[in-house]
Design an enzyme around this catalytic site. Sequence first.
Site, PDB file in Angstrom:
ATOM      1  N   CYS A   2      11.450  13.205   1.649  1.00  0.00           N
ATOM      2  CA  CYS A   2      10.527  13.796   2.534  1.00  0.00           C
ATOM      3  C   CYS A   2       9.252  13.036   2.698  1.00  0.00           C
ATOM      4  O   CYS A   2       8.936  12.483   1.503  1.00  0.00           O
ATOM      5  CB  CYS A   2      10.217  15.230   2.143  1.00  0.00           C
ATOM      6  SG  CYS A   2      11.749  16.174   2.262  1.00  0.00           S
ATOM      7  N   ARG A  27      12.086   5.988   3.623  1.00  0.00           N
ATOM      8  CA  ARG A  27      12.302   6.710   2.415  1.00  0.00           C
ATOM      9  C   ARG A  27      13.563   7.626   2.339  1.00  0.00           C
ATOM     10  O   ARG A  27      13.816   8.126   1.429  1.00  0.00           O
ATOM     11  CB  ARG A  27      11.017   7.672   2.170  1.00  0.00           C
ATOM     12  CG  ARG A  27       9.957   6.752   1.877  1.00  0.00           C
ATOM     13  CD  ARG A  27       8.601   7.761   2.284  1.00  0.00           C
ATOM     14  NE  ARG A  27       8.562   8.772   1.054  1.00  0.00           N
ATOM     15  CZ  ARG A  27       8.003   8.783  -0.073  1.00  0.00           C
ATOM     16  NH1 ARG A  27       7.263   7.808  -0.171  1.00  0.00           N
ATOM     17  NH2 ARG A  27       7.944   9.827  -0.913  1.00  0.00           N
ATOM     18  N   TRP A  75      14.171  15.575   4.163  1.00  0.00           N
ATOM     19  CA  TRP A  75      15.390  14.974   3.624  1.00  0.00           C
ATOM     20  C   TRP A  75      15.999  16.461   2.870  1.00  0.00           C
ATOM     21  O   TRP A  75      15.526  16.970   2.074  1.00  0.00           O
ATOM     22  CB  TRP A  75      15.191  14.131   2.300  1.00  0.00           C
ATOM     23  CG  TRP A  75      16.531  13.553   1.904  1.00  0.00           C
ATOM     24  CD1 TRP A  75      17.184  12.548   2.287  1.00  0.00           C
ATOM     25  CD2 TRP A  75      16.971  13.924   0.732  1.00  0.00           C
ATOM     26  NE1 TRP A  75      18.135  12.230   1.307  1.00  0.00           N
ATOM     27  CE2 TRP A  75      18.108  13.283   0.319  1.00  0.00           C
ATOM     28  CE3 TRP A  75      16.768  15.057  -0.352  1.00  0.00           C
ATOM     29  CZ2 TRP A  75      18.917  13.093  -0.720  1.00  0.00           C
ATOM     30  CZ3 TRP A  75      17.670  15.093  -1.553  1.00  0.00           C
ATOM     31  CH2 TRP A  75      18.902  14.211  -1.539  1.00  0.00           C
ATOM     32  N   ASN A 100       6.666  18.446   0.441  1.00  0.00           N
ATOM     33  CA  ASN A 100       7.578  17.737  -0.384  1.00  0.00           C
ATOM     34  C   ASN A 100       7.677  18.321  -1.432  1.00  0.00           C
ATOM     35  O   ASN A 100       6.818  18.785  -2.110  1.00  0.00           O
ATOM     36  CB  ASN A 100       7.218  16.253  -0.419  1.00  0.00           C
ATOM     37  CG  ASN A 100       7.044  15.568   0.724  1.00  0.00           C
ATOM     38  OD1 ASN A 100       7.385  15.939   1.746  1.00  0.00           O
ATOM     39  ND2 ASN A 100       6.523  14.249   0.623  1.00  0.00           N
ATOM     40  N   GLY A 101       9.144  18.333  -1.865  1.00  0.00           N
ATOM     41  CA  GLY A 101       9.385  18.693  -3.419  1.00  0.00           C
ATOM     42  C   GLY A 101      10.111  20.198  -3.166  1.00  0.00           C
ATOM     43  O   GLY A 101      10.637  20.163  -1.966  1.00  0.00           O
ATOM     44  N   GLU A 483      25.420  -2.625 -11.021  1.00  0.00           N
ATOM     45  CA  GLU A 483      24.747  -2.915 -10.051  1.00  0.00           C
ATOM     46  C   GLU A 483      25.510  -3.257  -8.404  1.00  0.00           C
ATOM     47  O   GLU A 483      25.085  -2.664  -7.666  1.00  0.00           O
ATOM     48  CB  GLU A 483      23.412  -3.728 -10.250  1.00  0.00           C
ATOM     49  CG  GLU A 483      22.602  -4.013  -9.184  1.00  0.00           C
ATOM     50  CD  GLU A 483      21.976  -2.870  -8.610  1.00  0.00           C
ATOM     51  OE1 GLU A 483      21.899  -1.759  -9.056  1.00  0.00           O
ATOM     52  OE2 GLU A 483      21.443  -2.996  -7.501  1.00  0.00           O
ATOM     53  N   LYS A 487      25.605  -1.014  -5.109  1.00  0.00           N
ATOM     54  CA  LYS A 487      25.186  -1.478  -3.920  1.00  0.00           C
ATOM     55  C   LYS A 487      26.236  -1.281  -2.913  1.00  0.00           C
ATOM     56  O   LYS A 487      26.036  -0.935  -1.766  1.00  0.00           O
ATOM     57  CB  LYS A 487      25.015  -2.806  -3.947  1.00  0.00           C
ATOM     58  CG  LYS A 487      23.502  -3.516  -4.555  1.00  0.00           C
ATOM     59  CD  LYS A 487      22.311  -3.255  -3.711  1.00  0.00           C
ATOM     60  CE  LYS A 487      21.831  -2.122  -4.294  1.00  0.00           C
ATOM     61  NZ  LYS A 487      20.790  -1.504  -5.205  1.00  0.00           N
ATOM     62  N   GLU A 490      26.557   2.533  -2.117  1.00  0.00           N
ATOM     63  CA  GLU A 490      25.195   2.810  -1.189  1.00  0.00           C
ATOM     64  C   GLU A 490      25.208   2.627   0.147  1.00  0.00           C
ATOM     65  O   GLU A 490      25.037   3.403   0.919  1.00  0.00           O
ATOM     66  CB  GLU A 490      24.187   2.433  -1.854  1.00  0.00           C
ATOM     67  CG  GLU A 490      23.691   2.914  -3.186  1.00  0.00           C
ATOM     68  CD  GLU A 490      22.273   2.089  -3.554  1.00  0.00           C
ATOM     69  OE1 GLU A 490      21.269   2.851  -4.040  1.00  0.00           O
ATOM     70  OE2 GLU A 490      22.303   0.833  -3.668  1.00  0.00           O
ATOM     71  N   HIS A 506      42.020   0.268 -21.418  1.00  0.00           N
ATOM     72  CA  HIS A 506      41.779   1.497 -21.849  1.00  0.00           C
ATOM     73  C   HIS A 506      41.728   2.737 -20.551  1.00  0.00           C
ATOM     74  O   HIS A 506      41.141   3.780 -20.836  1.00  0.00           O
ATOM     75  CB  HIS A 506      40.443   1.832 -22.594  1.00  0.00           C
ATOM     76  CG  HIS A 506      40.638   1.050 -23.798  1.00  0.00           C
ATOM     77  ND1 HIS A 506      41.145   1.296 -24.868  1.00  0.00           N
ATOM     78  CD2 HIS A 506      39.822  -0.195 -24.301  1.00  0.00           C
ATOM     79  CE1 HIS A 506      41.237   0.275 -25.682  1.00  0.00           C
ATOM     80  NE2 HIS A 506      40.494  -0.678 -25.420  1.00  0.00           N
ATOM     81  N   LYS A 605      14.493   6.670  -0.466  1.00  0.00           N
ATOM     82  CA  LYS A 605      13.839   5.490  -1.180  1.00  0.00           C
ATOM     83  C   LYS A 605      13.231   6.108  -2.434  1.00  0.00           C
ATOM     84  O   LYS A 605      13.268   5.335  -3.492  1.00  0.00           O
ATOM     85  CB  LYS A 605      13.067   5.017  -0.281  1.00  0.00           C
ATOM     86  CG  LYS A 605      12.591   3.540  -0.764  1.00  0.00           C
ATOM     87  CD  LYS A 605      13.538   2.565  -0.913  1.00  0.00           C
ATOM     88  CE  LYS A 605      13.205   1.159  -1.475  1.00  0.00           C
ATOM     89  NZ  LYS A 605      14.088   0.525  -2.187  1.00  0.00           N
TER      90      LYS A 605
HETATM   91  C1  F1P Z   1      15.708   4.788  -8.172  1.00  0.00           C
HETATM   92  C2  F1P Z   1      16.844   4.673  -6.953  1.00  0.00           C
HETATM   93  C3  F1P Z   1      16.898   3.517  -6.520  1.00  0.00           C
HETATM   94  C4  F1P Z   1      17.595   3.200  -5.157  1.00  0.00           C
HETATM   95  C5  F1P Z   1      17.370   4.320  -4.135  1.00  0.00           C
HETATM   96  C6  F1P Z   1      16.880   5.692  -4.824  1.00  0.00           C
HETATM   97  O1  F1P Z   1      14.536   4.675  -7.739  1.00  0.00           O
HETATM   98  O2  F1P Z   1      17.769   5.219  -7.613  1.00  0.00           O
HETATM   99  O3  F1P Z   1      17.254   2.428  -7.505  1.00  0.00           O
HETATM  100  O4  F1P Z   1      17.857   2.236  -4.708  1.00  0.00           O
HETATM  101  O5  F1P Z   1      16.250   3.838  -3.504  1.00  0.00           O
HETATM  102  O6  F1P Z   1      16.088   5.573  -5.986  1.00  0.00           O
HETATM  103  P1  F1P Z   1      13.274   3.894  -8.401  1.00  0.00           P
HETATM  104  O7  F1P Z   1      12.922   5.095  -9.850  1.00  0.00           O
HETATM  105  O8  F1P Z   1      13.686   2.710  -8.965  1.00  0.00           O
HETATM  106  O9  F1P Z   1      11.921   4.243  -7.663  1.00  0.00           O
END
Ligand code: F1P
Length: 610
Positions: A2, A27, A75, A100-101, A483, A487, A490, A506, A605
């Site tokens: 949010c 975000r 969000w 937010n929260g 990683e 990607k 995601e 295994h 984000k």
């Molecule tokens: C951790 C994270 C990112 C991912 C996405 C959601 O964020 O999992 O690695 O790409 O943006 O959040 P942070 O703790 O590195 O800010």
Amino acid sequence: MCGIVGAVAERNVVEILLEGLKRLEYRGYDSAGVALLQNDGILTRIRRTGKVQELADAVAEGEALGTTGIAHTRWATHGGVTEANAHPHFSNERVAVVHNGIIENYEKLRNALKEKGYVFGSDTDTETIAHTVHEALKTGETLLSAVQSAVKEFHGAYGTVIMDKEDPSRVVVARSGSPLVIGLGLGENFIASDQMALLPVTRRFIFLEEGDVAEITRRSVAIFDKDGCPVEREVIESNVEHDAGDKGMYRHYMLKEIHEQPVVVRNTLKDRLGESGLTRDAFGKEADAILSKVKHVQIVACGTSYHAGMTARYWLEQYANVSCNVEIASEFRYRKSVVHADSLLITISQSGETADTLAALRLAKELGYNASLAICNVPGSSLVRESDLAFMTQAGAEIGVASTKAFTTQLTAFLMLTLALGEYNGMAAQDKQDIVNALHSLPAKLEETLTITQGIEDLAEEFADKHHSLFLGRGDQYPIAMEGALKLKEISYIHAEAYASGELKHGPLALIDEEMPVIVVAPNNELLEKLKSNVEEVRARGGIMYVFADKDARFAGDETMRVIDVPHCDAPIAPIVYTLPLQLLSYYVALIKGTDVDQPRNLAKSVTVE
Ligand code: F1P
């Protein structure tokens, strides 16, 4: 997640609010809304599901006026993605709230408020804030004191901004667990959850602290701490650069950010790495006193940042002789763990606001860690402010939700930390010089690696119709395989799993057939022969492989094995170099699949709720 923007001004604030929301789009969100208050008390609200542009179009259709206003990108947590659940939420057409929260005790509050006659128009926890403040206002309190007494009722996390129709001259804001920053203007003031939102209108910021409540008018900002005492908070001049509107020649922010990596890695090394080692204050002036005592490192992070921590463990133990544990923050914070003697807690986060990572840091202080270091990309973020040491990666604003350049600068930071800790723990002189040389070569090596784009584009064509995939790596390439898999998940929504290739037999070997592409990262290191054996195990079972390999690794491609040459590089930086082709692979697959690369579905984000 949010996002919040608010303004108190003499002019109409609607454009400031909408521009702010656009700057917060990166975000991640699923609906947006704005509430505007005019001097004569007329209160207007417009909300839309979908993109901020849809809200902006709706705003443009009518006459949206207000000198005080609040706006939000939501969000969804409590309640589906509907217009009724989008913020701002109202109570009795008088109180307007963005939040937010998560208010964790919202059910109890909701029941109590219903008994008092309040009617709920949404399924959200946020609406309880609006009604609770309204209830306090009914007893004749000012908006400030109403919010101060209301927040005592809330358990959980909130960054919230509240307007009262009966007093258009101010907003009151409260922070506990979700960040808020006040922007100072000339004869006008602003509030946001992220300074990015306010960069077009100011560069002067006050970051609120935990428990703060503040009253903001056009000409004044009054801040009160968690005990209700007036406090002064430092005004910070921001030098953050961000033009969210500028993707340059690139089609997506993610592609732009992938290509920025040589430059931002160079920026992260700048002034910190000399010819034969780190510069004196590479980790800050207080670093020497703290790092010289470290015998054990506990790393805590989430998502991509966790993978940076996983890679760092290989480096710290191999080169710096420092023992290291790595854990996902949401696990670390809810289990009893043993604190080793002389332990440094390291948190990693591109945003510096990840709720679980922050909570882990706060817990570590109670547990008795010697000190804490944050590796972070956002100056002034909660993690940076609450840690003893902060190492700022110089990735610049990362807009794509899937982290790319923030990750490779985190890895760069960790290689420098390996040098710093190795200094006090008997690091071999040759290892030290090898890492220094490798780091100096890194920006150019990344540039060279980005030139293999064409091969990867072709590969993505073959790959895009698959539903599952397996990523394999060994040693410090195992976290890079993780990683790479993350990607792909995601941004292309293809199921991807990563395995340390020694684990193949295994279990995962049972999955191998021509519908399960296997991606292998294969630098020319001491584990290469072992890795080749694992590759043969896959080949023998009819698997289709895509091997990213050092030219000298001599993999022979055939119809079951596509080999993509990666430039040769020094061993310490290989995890960073091999990250790039995997980023490109997921990008091109996503492009073919037509997904929303920069804002993938359901993701955010800045993960400010646990
Ligand atoms: C951790 C994270 C990112 C991912 C996405 C959601 O964020 O999992 O690695 O790409 O943006 O959040 P942070 O703790 O590195 O800010």
